[in-house]
Design a protein around this motif. Structure first.
Motif, PDB file in Angstrom:
ATOM      1  N   THR A  28       0.833  -1.197   0.000  1.00 15.60           N
ATOM      2  CA  THR A  28       0.000   0.000   0.000  1.00 15.60           C
ATOM      3  C   THR A  28       0.873   1.254   0.000  1.00 15.60           C
ATOM      4  OG1 THR A  28      -1.636  -1.187   1.324  1.00 15.60           O
ATOM      5  CG2 THR A  28      -1.878   1.202   1.181  1.00 15.60           C
ATOM      6  N   ILE A  29       0.533   2.202  -0.889  1.00 17.74           N
ATOM      7  CA  ILE A  29       1.208   3.501  -0.939  1.00 17.74           C
ATOM      8  C   ILE A  29       0.178   4.574  -0.625  1.00 17.74           C
ATOM      9  CG2 ILE A  29       2.499   5.141  -2.359  1.00 17.74           C
ATOM     10  CD1 ILE A  29       3.338   2.779  -4.130  1.00 17.74           C
ATOM     11  N   LYS A  30       0.489   5.431   0.349  1.00 15.79           N
ATOM     12  CA  LYS A  30      -0.425   6.498   0.729  1.00 15.79           C
ATOM     13  C   LYS A  30       0.301   7.841   0.675  1.00 15.79           C
ATOM     14  CE  LYS A  30      -3.471   3.816   3.783  1.00 15.79           C
ATOM     15  NZ  LYS A  30      -4.055   3.723   5.155  1.00 15.79           N
ATOM     16  N   SER A  31      -0.397   8.857   0.176  1.00 18.46           N
ATOM     17  CA  SER A  31       0.191  10.191   0.089  1.00 18.46           C
ATOM     18  C   SER A  31      -0.363  11.109   1.162  1.00 18.46           C
ATOM     19  CB  SER A  31      -0.079  10.802  -1.295  1.00 18.46           C
ATOM     20  OG  SER A  31      -1.466  11.026  -1.478  1.00 18.46           O
ATOM     21  N   GLU A  81      -2.143   9.099  -8.934  1.00 21.10           N
ATOM     22  CA  GLU A  81      -1.120   8.289  -9.594  1.00 21.10           C
ATOM     23  C   GLU A  81       0.266   8.884  -9.384  1.00 21.10           C
ATOM     24  OE1 GLU A  81      -0.183   6.498 -14.105  1.00 21.10           O
ATOM     25  OE2 GLU A  81      -1.634   8.131 -13.823  1.00 21.10           O
ATOM     26  N   LEU A  82       1.237   8.022  -9.189  1.00 22.12           N
ATOM     27  CA  LEU A  82       2.643   8.419  -9.226  1.00 22.12           C
ATOM     28  C   LEU A  82       3.134   8.068 -10.621  1.00 22.12           C
ATOM     29  CD1 LEU A  82       3.911   7.178  -5.743  1.00 22.12           C
ATOM     30  CD2 LEU A  82       3.691   9.546  -6.509  1.00 22.12           C
ATOM     31  N   VAL A 140      10.646   8.185  -4.881  1.00 21.20           N
ATOM     32  CA  VAL A 140      11.762   7.234  -5.010  1.00 21.20           C
ATOM     33  C   VAL A 140      13.011   7.783  -4.322  1.00 21.20           C
ATOM     34  CG1 VAL A 140      13.301   6.046  -6.620  1.00 21.20           C
ATOM     35  CG2 VAL A 140      10.863   6.233  -7.146  1.00 21.20           C
ATOM     36  N   ALA A 141      13.340   9.047  -4.593  1.00 26.21           N
ATOM     37  CA  ALA A 141      14.548   9.642  -4.012  1.00 26.21           C
ATOM     38  C   ALA A 141      14.488   9.683  -2.491  1.00 26.21           C
ATOM     39  CB  ALA A 141      14.766  11.043  -4.582  1.00 26.21           C
ATOM     40  N   ASP A 142      13.307   9.974  -1.930  1.00 21.69           N
ATOM     41  CA  ASP A 142      13.162   9.996  -0.474  1.00 21.69           C
ATOM     42  C   ASP A 142      13.433   8.623   0.137  1.00 21.69           C
ATOM     43  OD1 ASP A 142      12.579  12.668  -0.321  1.00 21.69           O
ATOM     44  OD2 ASP A 142      10.404  12.408  -0.166  1.00 21.69           O
ATOM     45  N   ILE A 143      12.908   7.580  -0.503  1.00 27.27           N
ATOM     46  CA  ILE A 143      13.151   6.219  -0.014  1.00 27.27           C
ATOM     47  C   ILE A 143      14.640   5.905  -0.049  1.00 27.27           C
ATOM     48  CG2 ILE A 143      12.873   3.772  -0.605  1.00 27.27           C
ATOM     49  CD1 ILE A 143       9.985   4.399  -1.383  1.00 27.27           C
ATOM     50  N   LEU A 144      15.301   6.263  -1.149  1.00 28.73           N
ATOM     51  CA  LEU A 144      16.727   5.952  -1.289  1.00 28.73           C
ATOM     52  C   LEU A 144      17.570   6.742  -0.288  1.00 28.73           C
ATOM     53  CD1 LEU A 144      17.049   5.685  -5.176  1.00 28.73           C
ATOM     54  CD2 LEU A 144      16.780   3.853  -3.496  1.00 28.73           C
ATOM     55  N   LEU A 145      17.154   7.977   0.024  1.00 28.13           N
ATOM     56  CA  LEU A 145      17.883   8.744   1.034  1.00 28.13           C
ATOM     57  C   LEU A 145      17.740   8.085   2.408  1.00 28.13           C
ATOM     58  CD1 LEU A 145      19.492  11.187   2.013  1.00 28.13           C
ATOM     59  CD2 LEU A 145      17.332  12.459   2.170  1.00 28.13           C
ATOM     60  N   ILE A 200       4.315   5.503   3.182  1.00 23.88           N
ATOM     61  CA  ILE A 200       3.689   6.830   3.229  1.00 23.88           C
ATOM     62  C   ILE A 200       4.685   7.880   2.736  1.00 23.88           C
ATOM     63  CG2 ILE A 200       2.647   8.559   4.742  1.00 23.88           C
ATOM     64  CD1 ILE A 200       1.780   6.258   6.579  1.00 23.88           C
ATOM     65  N   PHE A 201       4.204   8.801   1.908  1.00 25.36           N
ATOM     66  CA  PHE A 201       5.074   9.874   1.428  1.00 25.36           C
ATOM     67  C   PHE A 201       4.309  11.185   1.386  1.00 25.36           C
ATOM     68  CE2 PHE A 201       2.750   8.808  -2.322  1.00 25.36           C
ATOM     69  CZ  PHE A 201       2.720   9.952  -3.109  1.00 25.36           C
ATOM     70  N   GLU A 202       5.056  12.274   1.418  1.00 23.74           N
ATOM     71  CA  GLU A 202       4.462  13.609   1.404  1.00 23.74           C
ATOM     72  C   GLU A 202       4.714  14.275   0.054  1.00 23.74           C
ATOM     73  OE1 GLU A 202       4.400  17.731   4.084  1.00 23.74           O
ATOM     74  OE2 GLU A 202       5.770  16.083   4.592  1.00 23.74           O
ATOM     75  N   THR A 203       3.670  14.754  -0.569  1.00 22.99           N
ATOM     76  CA  THR A 203       3.821  15.453  -1.857  1.00 22.99           C
ATOM     77  C   THR A 203       4.328  16.877  -1.625  1.00 22.99           C
ATOM     78  OG1 THR A 203       1.520  16.231  -1.818  1.00 22.99           O
ATOM     79  CG2 THR A 203       1.947  14.117  -2.896  1.00 22.99           C
ATOM     80  N   GLU A 204       5.197  17.329  -2.490  1.00 21.43           N
ATOM     81  CA  GLU A 204       5.686  18.710  -2.397  1.00 21.43           C
ATOM     82  C   GLU A 204       6.280  19.135  -3.729  1.00 21.43           C
ATOM     83  OE1 GLU A 204       8.907  19.345   0.258  1.00 21.43           O
ATOM     84  OE2 GLU A 204      10.151  17.737  -0.554  1.00 21.43           O
TER      85      GLU A 204
END
Length: 312
Positions: free
Chosen positions: A100-103, A110-111, A127-132, A304-308
């Motif tokens: 599950t992916i939640k924003s 959609e991503l 993707v970049a946030d996960i890799l960081l 979970i990720f935050e859009t910006e």
């Protein structure tokens, strides 16, 4: 033929008249005919499967060509059909939605990779946030992760409930091989960071599809004023005022040191002397971006990720 960008398939059809030509990884799906030769574009990143049959008559002569095209990640097949059985055997378990992916923030459905090579993109930020985060487990001193946007080839639909399958997760970073995905870190000054960012923006401006923009985690960039200051003759040190370090929410300091992580792919492709200098000072970590991205999903449910608006 493959990804030549020079009409090689068309020229081949005109000169040698083969029975059929396959164009692999051409970012296109349409089949075209040149000199009565079908040129089948295979799209990219496992999006398309083609079943081509060349029929031979009793005299050993070609009597026709039958072409069937399938899009396994989008179509639903009857399990009793040949392609349905093949799909089930090949993708079955991997195609099942298990994550599950939640924003948080903007309500997005959609991503997507749309526009990912040109500027700010929610999928790239995700993707970049996960890799960081994963890189900081190996080296907590890493401030920034920089990722060539061509590494990302497909995204995710954010429907209710489970909305990501293993094959979609695997498919996301197919623009980079595990070897190319090896992580390197480098300590650079704020002034060098500004130069690094500007060089990529200039490179990207020449051809936004062929020269992908670099995507970042850990910083926000006021691109409009950054490039305005650059073209007005401001120094790279002065340009730092247009870059914000997210960890502190402060502007980058020209003389301060920041640790940036990157993949081997970027350094292999770059022709810039400044990048070669950074690569020469870098240190490799015992990890790669492809494995880290996959393991993050296995260890976090939901993701979970935050859009910006990170590049603006």
């Amino acid at each position: 033929t493959c990804h030549t960008g020079a009409g090689f398939a068309e020229n081949l059809a005109e000169v040698s008249k083969p029975d059929i030509i396959f164009n692999a990884h051409e970012h296109k799906t349409a089949t075209k005919f040149v000199n009565n030769t079908p040129i089948i574009n295979l799209s990219q990143d496992f999006d398309k499967i083609v079943n081509a049959k060349i029929r031979i008559n009793n005299k050993g002569k070609k009597s026709g060509i039958e072409i069937k095209e399938y899009f396994p990640l989008k179509e639903k097949f009857k399990q009793t059909s040949p392609i349905g059985e093949y799909f089930k055997e090949l993708f079955g378990k991997e195609a099942k939605k298990t994550h599950t992916i939640k924003s948080i923030g903007d309500d997005i459905q959609e991503l997507s990779t749309e526009g990912i090579r040109k500027g700010n993109n929610h999928l790239a930020n995700f993707v970049a946030d996960i890799l960081l985060k994963e890189t900081q487990k190996e080296d907590p001193r890493v401030d920034i992760f920089a990722l060539n946007s061509s590494s990302i080839r497909s995204g995710f639909e954010l429907s209710e409930g489970k909305n990501a399958s293993r094959i979609e997760i695997l498919n996301c970073l197919t623009g980079i091989t595990p070897k190319q995905a090896k992580i390197f870190t480098t300590d650079i000054s704020g002034e060098e960071l500004a130069e690094f960012i500007v060089a990529n923006f200039i490179y990207n401006a020449v051809n936004k599809e062929e020269n992908p923009i670099m995507q970042y985690a850990g910083i926000k960039i006021d691109k409009t004023n950054l490039m305005k200051d650059y073209h007005s003759g401001k120094s790279f040190g002065e340009l730092c005022r247009n870059i914000t370090l997210k960890r502190t929410n402060n502007k980058i300091i020209p003389s301060s040191t920041y640790r940036i992580a990157n993949t081997l792919k970027y350094f292999q492709k770059s022709q810039l002397e400044s990048d070669k200098n950074i690569y020469g000072r870098s240190h490799s970590l015992d990890c790669n971006a492809v494995d880290m991205f996959q393991s993050y999903f296995e260890e976090n449910e939901p993701v979970i990720f935050e859009t910006e608006n990170r590049i603006y």
